[in-house]
Design an enzyme around this catalytic site. Structure first.
Site: not given
Length: 313
Positions: A69, A72-73, A149
């Site tokens: 994840h 992904e950023h 997040e």
């Protein structure tokens, strides 16, 4: 999104070289191992492009949970020829919108644009498939974004906290034990070299599938894919060792105490999936059952327990 996922599932069992057509879906396999799936749909002059990498949180291990994840950023934070966030600016300047998402078994990136701008999408995706730059300064900033997040979506959400504890209890040694976003201690300690190593392991054409759906012609998309992705070199991707969940010998229960206005109960059972089912139709029957019982406002649990009678028989 659901339509595209169904296309991928429908085509996953097909082997095509160079092309195989089924129900107006064309599949191609480039020489470097990249798979291309094209579904023409001429009802609107738009096209959706998705790039799926076969890596997600279930590939991770303790100490780097959530790294898929995090990567992904970082995929938006610059390449050899693109400055940080320039990818998104180019897509927006061409009237498109884009995003990405990470799951337990995949990481995917997508753009929705006018169909005649498909080449822009392919050029940018090919660039970051092999030429990503992971800068330490950008990583430190983006680590804070991911940490926030996690705080907003999980730690400040009683239901999300319960779901996370539920999965960590249901799975002991399976990597499904880990949350997709990662544990906070791991998020705070990613280093640039961790991300570079993960990127090198998994982000290669022979570990990717491109899906295009919209106002396109399959052969034209294939030629465009050859132009931008065909020249990318394949890599020897990492081999995942089996991490088979230990047999469950009895009921497991976890209680989560967190500030909430209402109690929340979650129950689950381990069931077969497509890959493990002895009887091929069982996973689909279970999906249908889940939809009937709890698939929305008209499902039986909601109709009987929430809006109807208090006692469900």
């Amino acid at each position: 999104m659901q339509m595209l996922k169904k296309i991928i599932l429908a085509c996953s069992l097909l082997l095509a070289s160079p092309a195989l057509v089924f129900a107006d879906v064309s599949e191609y396999l480039l020489k470097n191992g990249l798979k291309l799936i094209v579904k023409p749909d001429h009802r609107a002059t738009v096209a959706v492009t998705q790039v799926w990498y076969k890596v997600g949180s279930s590939y991770e291990y303790n100490g780097i949970t959530g790294i898929s994840h995090q990567l992904e950023h970082m995929m938006f934070k610059g390449t050899e020829n693109l400055a940080p966030n320039e990818f998104s600016r180019i897509i927006a300047s061409n009237g498109g919108r884009e995003n990405a998402f990470t799951g337990r078994d995949y990481t995917a990136y997508f753009q929705t644009m006018e169909a005649d701008r498909l080449e822009v999408s392919f050029r940018l995706e090919a660039e970051r498939m092999r030429k990503l730059i992971i800068d330490e300064t950008e990583l430190i900033k983006e680590r804070e974004v991911v940490a926030e997040e996690r705080r907003m979506r999980t730690e400040d959400n009683p239901i999300a906290m319960t779901r996370e504890a539920f999965n960590a209890t249901a799975f002991v040694n399976s990597p499904y034990h880990h949350p997709i976003v990662g544990w906070m201690s791991d998020i705070n300690n990613y280093e640039a070299e961790d991300l570079r190593e993960w990127y090198q392991k998994w982000y290669a054409p022979n570990n990717a599938t491109i899906v295009v759906a919209g106002d396109v012609e399959a052969e034209a998309v294939y030629k465009l894919a050859e132009k931008y992705f065909g020249k990318l070199t394949r890599e020897v991707t990492a081999v995942v060792k089996p991490q088979i969940e230990v047999p469950q010998l009895g009921m497991r229960k976890v209680i989560v105490q967190t500030p909430a206005k209402l109690p929340y109960l979650m129950m689950g059972w381990k069931v077969p999936v497509v890959k493990t089912a002895d009887v091929a139709w069982e996973p689909y029957a279970l999906e249908m059952l889940a939809g009937i019982l709890d698939g929305g406002a008209s499902a039986r649990f909601s109709r009987e327990l929430v809006r109807g009678r208090r006692n469900c028989h």
